[in-house]
Design a protein around this motif. Structure first.
Motif, PDB file in Angstrom:
ATOM      1  N   ILE A 168       0.862  -1.177   0.000  1.00  7.51           N
ATOM      2  CA  ILE A 168       0.000   0.000   0.000  1.00  7.51           C
ATOM      3  C   ILE A 168       0.901   1.230   0.000  1.00  7.51           C
ATOM      4  CG2 ILE A 168      -1.891   1.215   1.119  1.00  7.51           C
ATOM      5  CD1 ILE A 168      -2.553  -1.623   0.102  1.00  7.51           C
ATOM      6  N   ASP A 192      -2.024   2.340  -4.992  1.00  9.11           N
ATOM      7  CA  ASP A 192      -1.965   3.757  -4.610  1.00  9.11           C
ATOM      8  C   ASP A 192      -2.916   4.537  -5.508  1.00  9.11           C
ATOM      9  OD1 ASP A 192      -1.275   6.341  -3.752  1.00  9.11           O
ATOM     10  OD2 ASP A 192       0.754   5.669  -3.279  1.00  9.11           O
ATOM     11  N   ALA A 231       1.658  -2.022   4.534  1.00 15.28           N
ATOM     12  CA  ALA A 231       1.162  -0.652   4.340  1.00 15.28           C
ATOM     13  C   ALA A 231       2.262   0.329   4.725  1.00 15.28           C
ATOM     14  CB  ALA A 231      -0.079  -0.417   5.196  1.00 15.28           C
ATOM     15  N   THR A 233       2.278   3.997   3.618  1.00 16.26           N
ATOM     16  CA  THR A 233       2.026   5.383   3.205  1.00 16.26           C
ATOM     17  C   THR A 233       2.106   6.372   4.365  1.00 16.26           C
ATOM     18  OG1 THR A 233      -0.362   5.424   3.584  1.00 16.26           O
ATOM     19  CG2 THR A 233       0.404   4.524   1.477  1.00 16.26           C
ATOM     20  N   HIS A 234       1.962   5.922   5.601  1.00 14.07           N
ATOM     21  CA  HIS A 234       1.825   6.799   6.773  1.00 14.07           C
ATOM     22  C   HIS A 234       0.493   7.556   6.771  1.00 14.07           C
ATOM     23  CE1 HIS A 234       5.735   6.285   8.600  1.00 14.07           C
ATOM     24  NE2 HIS A 234       6.352   6.604   7.495  1.00 14.07           N
ATOM     25  N   ASP A 239      -3.683   3.432   4.608  1.00 17.51           N
ATOM     26  CA  ASP A 239      -3.162   2.253   5.311  1.00 17.51           C
ATOM     27  C   ASP A 239      -4.254   1.536   6.099  1.00 17.51           C
ATOM     28  OD1 ASP A 239      -0.684   2.860   4.318  1.00 17.51           O
ATOM     29  OD2 ASP A 239       0.135   3.607   6.208  1.00 17.51           O
ATOM     30  N   ASP A 240      -5.046   2.283   6.863  1.00 12.28           N
ATOM     31  CA  ASP A 240      -6.044   1.641   7.717  1.00 12.28           C
ATOM     32  C   ASP A 240      -7.108   0.923   6.904  1.00 12.28           C
ATOM     33  OD1 ASP A 240      -4.575   2.800   9.689  1.00 12.28           O
ATOM     34  OD2 ASP A 240      -6.211   3.977  10.570  1.00 12.28           O
ATOM     35  N   ALA A 256       2.600  -2.876   8.988  1.00 13.28           N
ATOM     36  CA  ALA A 256       2.436  -1.442   8.733  1.00 13.28           C
ATOM     37  C   ALA A 256       3.668  -0.692   9.209  1.00 13.28           C
ATOM     38  CB  ALA A 256       1.195  -0.906   9.434  1.00 13.28           C
ATOM     39  N   ARG A 266      -2.764   3.222  15.731  1.00 16.58           N
ATOM     40  CA  ARG A 266      -3.425   2.542  14.613  1.00 16.58           C
ATOM     41  C   ARG A 266      -4.303   1.394  15.124  1.00 16.58           C
ATOM     42  NH1 ARG A 266       0.771   1.717  11.624  1.00 16.58           N
ATOM     43  NH2 ARG A 266       0.284   3.265  10.022  1.00 16.58           N
TER      44      ARG A 266
END
Length: 334
Positions: A168, A192, A231, A233-234, A239-240, A256, A266
């Motif tokens: 991700i 993405d 995941a 991306t921050h 991500d979630d 993650a 998270r």
């Protein structure tokens, strides 16, 4: 069965179609140090051409010579062992006195290679059963693990789809992670929806770019026990979404990027998406082994190392998996 072994089987079929006699070798057991694990494949053509590897070059020349002379598996499968004595191990260059046992199988239409490839290409996992006394081969669906079995009379091997990795985020770290995963024989999908991260992915071999929202992609891919997701991306909005769906699947690895504090937050957020405590226990975050990695290539290496350990059933509760003493708040930007 990984892509290299699939190419070995395809090559065997091509050689047979051109009228060559072909013998398939499978590593069935090793003792001590051995360059290639059980399940490794090599084919030997009647004129000495080969594809694949059984020992990293230690015993191949002897095998080729013996197959060409008709000493091994002329009509029926048979097992042979190299490195029984220290003298033989030294002669063939087997490391640390290692021993390797190989089953050699003369291939024919009754070997069911075409049916096996059709199953793999249909993303089905099958178990291939070979009787050494008769050469009889049978195929059946497999849902009981991927272990090779050999009792001296019957060889059973498992063949199926390659591993899958969903990443991700399409940033810099993702490129290193995707490249390393491809080398480890994963089929990689980078997800993405942000247009600014799409440049260059089309040229990366073995990688597919998805523009779907992460939760939609995870649901569509139907992740199984051969699947992993990371995941990076921050961005919780991306991500979630992926994690809340991936943690509900049989995926063998879900991780993650981020500090311990970020991952603790998270986990709290994911509970609001009805992710259970049991499912949250599957989440690996901070992702990767604690190798002291700082740069994107180093962090990617730590992630694929942890993925490999998880897939091989290695205990991940030791020091390299312990982030409790880490002072790093953010390992890398995506």
């Amino acid at each position: 069965m990984n892509s290299m072994d699939v190419e070995v089987i395809r090559t065997a079929m091509d050689w047979m179609n051109r009228g060559h006699r072909v013998v398939l070798g499978t590593v069935v057991r090793t003792w001590g140090s051995s360059p290639r694990p059980p399940g490794s494949l090599m084919i030997i053509r009647d004129d000495g051409q080969v594809a694949g590897s059984l020992s990293g070059g230690c015993i191949e020349d002897d095998l080729i010579d013996r197959v060409k002379r008709g000493e091994l598996a002329p009509r029926l499968p048979q097992a042979t062992t190299y490195g029984v004595t220290a003298e033989e191990a030294q002669r063939f260059g087997l490391p640390c006195g290692g021993t390797v046992q190989i089953v050699l199988e003369p291939l024919s239409a009754q070997s069911l290679l075409r049916d096996m490839l059709a199953a793999i290409e249909s993303h089905r996992v099958i178990r291939r059963r070979l009787e050494l006394a008769t050469g009889l081969v049978s195929l059946r669906p497999c849902d009981d693990g991927d272990a090779l079995r050999f009792d001296g009379q019957v060889l059973e091997t498992v063949h199926g789809p390659r591993l899958r990795l969903v990443i991700i985020g399409g940033g810099q770290l993702s490129r290193y992670l995707a490249s390393m995963a491809v080398m480890l024989d994963y089929r990689v999908t980078v997800c993405d929806p942000r247009e600014e991260y799409h440049e260059g992915w089309a040229e990366m071999e073995g990688v597919t770019l998805s523009r779907l929202m992460p939760d939609d992609l995870v649901i569509a891919m139907n992740l199984d026990a051969n699947s992993a997701l990371v995941a990076v991306t921050h961005d919780p909005k991306l991500d979630d979404l992926a994690l809340m769906e991936a943690l509900k699947t049989p995926a063998f690895y879900v991780g993650a990027l981020g500090s311990r504090r970020n991952n603790d937050n998270r986990r709290l957020r994911l509970k609001d998406f009805d992710v259970s405590e049991t499912e949250l226990l599957k989440l690996r975050g901070p992702v990767g082994l604690n190798l002291g990695a700082k740069t994107p290539p180093e962090i990617a290496m730590s992630i694929v190392a942890e993925m490999t350990a998880a897939r091989r059933g290695v205990d991940l509760t030791g020091p390299l998996a312990d982030w409790s003493g880490s002072q790093t708040e953010c390992r890398v930007s995506a």
